[in-house]
Write a protein that holds these residues in place. Structure first.
Motif, PDB file in Angstrom:
ATOM      1  N   ALA A  57       0.786  -1.159   0.077  1.00  0.00           N
ATOM      2  CA  ALA A  57       0.133  -0.113  -0.104  1.00  0.00           C
ATOM      3  C   ALA A  57       0.674   1.306  -0.012  1.00  0.00           C
ATOM      4  N   HIS A  58       1.873   1.189   0.826  1.00  0.00           N
ATOM      5  CA  HIS A  58       2.587   2.587   1.232  1.00  0.00           C
ATOM      6  C   HIS A  58       4.261   2.203   1.104  1.00  0.00           C
ATOM      7  N   ASP A  61       5.742  -0.498   4.193  1.00  0.00           N
ATOM      8  CA  ASP A  61       5.328  -1.651   4.409  1.00  0.00           C
ATOM      9  C   ASP A  61       5.906  -2.805   3.885  1.00  0.00           C
ATOM     10  N   TYR A 188      -4.170  -4.763   9.333  1.00  0.00           N
ATOM     11  CA  TYR A 188      -4.569  -3.964  10.476  1.00  0.00           C
ATOM     12  C   TYR A 188      -5.889  -3.166  10.160  1.00  0.00           C
ATOM     13  N   HIS A 193      -4.570  -0.756   2.737  1.00  0.00           N
ATOM     14  CA  HIS A 193      -4.273  -2.259   2.664  1.00  0.00           C
ATOM     15  C   HIS A 193      -5.281  -3.049   2.244  1.00  0.00           C
TER      16      HIS A 193
HETATM   17 ZN   LIG Z   1       0.869   1.109   4.826  1.00  0.00          ZN
END
Ligand SMILES: [Zn+2]
Length: 341
Positions: A57-58, A61, A188, A193
């Motif tokens: 996602a980022h 990660d 999470y 995500h």
């Molecule tokens: Zn992330």
């Protein structure tokens, strides 16, 4: 110590920038130019037998979840492709001198994180890293429930098939036997995500379908979801409490119900490669705005040494597990490619 981009990671600029902001932007631009691999990398990839694709996602990660795994497969000559879905524009900034880059100030954090990701990938040896649809195509959605979830350009609002179509292009180009992403809850519950999970699962399906999109269909042999077994969380929290730390994971009891983690019985695979822990830690330091290197959890884990950082767990959700004789004492696969060669 928190390592800032002015520290040991900084590269020598061509001409002196007039301000720190300009230096950051200039570096980010040159990184963006280099980050998109050309035809060369895909030809090299098809030469190497093993090909691994990770979708995240980022920026950061990938290092936290799969840093050792990536370094290990690069070290073994596999082609490792990382696709990151957003630039992480909504992240917190842990470096005070760069606080002005945050989304609620200058909103330039994405550029900084492109640079951090490139530095981290250098540490892990990963040369093929891209952004889904190109850098900045999808914006970080921020944590669940925030107004940033509603921005039309954020990843959470992306059309599933459109975003998956962009990933199908990468899958058909690189032909990975193994794909890694998150579980349905995105690990999470962060919207980006969850969306990365949905986009990846849809793309794997579409890539194999000859009636969809351009290019040769490709059937991914194995799909894994990254996992942190609940027992690993308990172990880390017990060690934290034993060291006198009561504020990290405040309110959570290591022996009680935990709101995160994968039930141990779902874990199929554990990659353990202590020889790549140093590379993973270097990559974590490269994500300087996101990870404080002297935070209690990090410092403690560092003291615990290789045990915490060398192991990364997975849940096989598509494809056949490798043969029993290739598994460890707990019955886990130890190699994502087990059973494929
Ligand atoms: Zn992330």
């Amino acid at each position: 110590m928190t390592i800032t981009p002015e520290g040991p990671l900084a590269e020598e600029p061509e001409a002196r920038p007039t301000s720190p902001e300009e230096a950051v932007l200039r570096e980010a631009e040159s990184v963006l130019e280099q980050a998109q691999p050309g035809a060369e990398s895909s030809m090299e990839a098809l030469d190497s037998g093993r090909r691994l694709l990770l979708v995240h996602a980022h920026p950061d990660d990938e290092t936290i979840g799969n840093g050792v795994t990536m370094a290990r497969y690069v070290g073994q000559g596999a082609h490792v492709t990382l696709v990151t879905c957003t630039l992480g524009e909504e992240g917190e900034v842990l470096v005070p001198e760069l606080a002005h880059l945050a989304a609620d100030q200058e909103d330039q954090l994405g550029h900084q994180r492109v640079h951090e990701l490139a530095t981290a990938m250098e540490a892990l040896g990963v040369r093929d890293h891209r952004f889904l649809g190109g850098p900045g195509r999808f914006r970080d959605s921020g944590m669940m429930g925030l107004p940033s979830n509603d921005r039309p350009d954020c990843f959470w609002q992306a059309d599933l098939d459109e975003a998956a179509g962009l990933l199908v292009e990468v899958i058909r180009e690189m032909r990975p036997q193994v794909v890694v992403t998150y579980d349905e809850n995105g690990g999470y519950g962060h919207p980006d995500h969850i969306q990365a999970h949905r986009v990846t699962m849809r793309a794997v399906e579409l890539a194999a379908d000859p009636s969809r999109g351009r290019g040769e269909p490709w059937q991914v042999a194995k799909v894994y979801w990254s996992a942190v077994p609940i027992s690993w969380w308990r172990q880390s929290m017990r060690a934290l409490r034993a060291s006198g730390d009561t504020t990290t994971f405040e309110g959570l009891d290591p022996e009680g119900e935990l709101p995160f983690g994968t039930p141990d019985e779902l874990v199929t695979t554990v990659v353990d490669a202590p020889e790549h822990v140093e590379a993973k830690l270097a990559a974590m330091r490269a994500h300087a705005t996101q990870i404080t290197v002297d935070g209690p959890f990090f410092a403690l884990s560092n003291n615990l040494g290789n045990e915490v950082w060398s192991r990364e767990a997975y849940q096989l959700v598509h494809g056949q597990a490798g043969p029993a004789e290739e598994r460890d004492a707990q019955g886990h696969e130890t190699d994502l490619f087990s059973g494929l060669d």
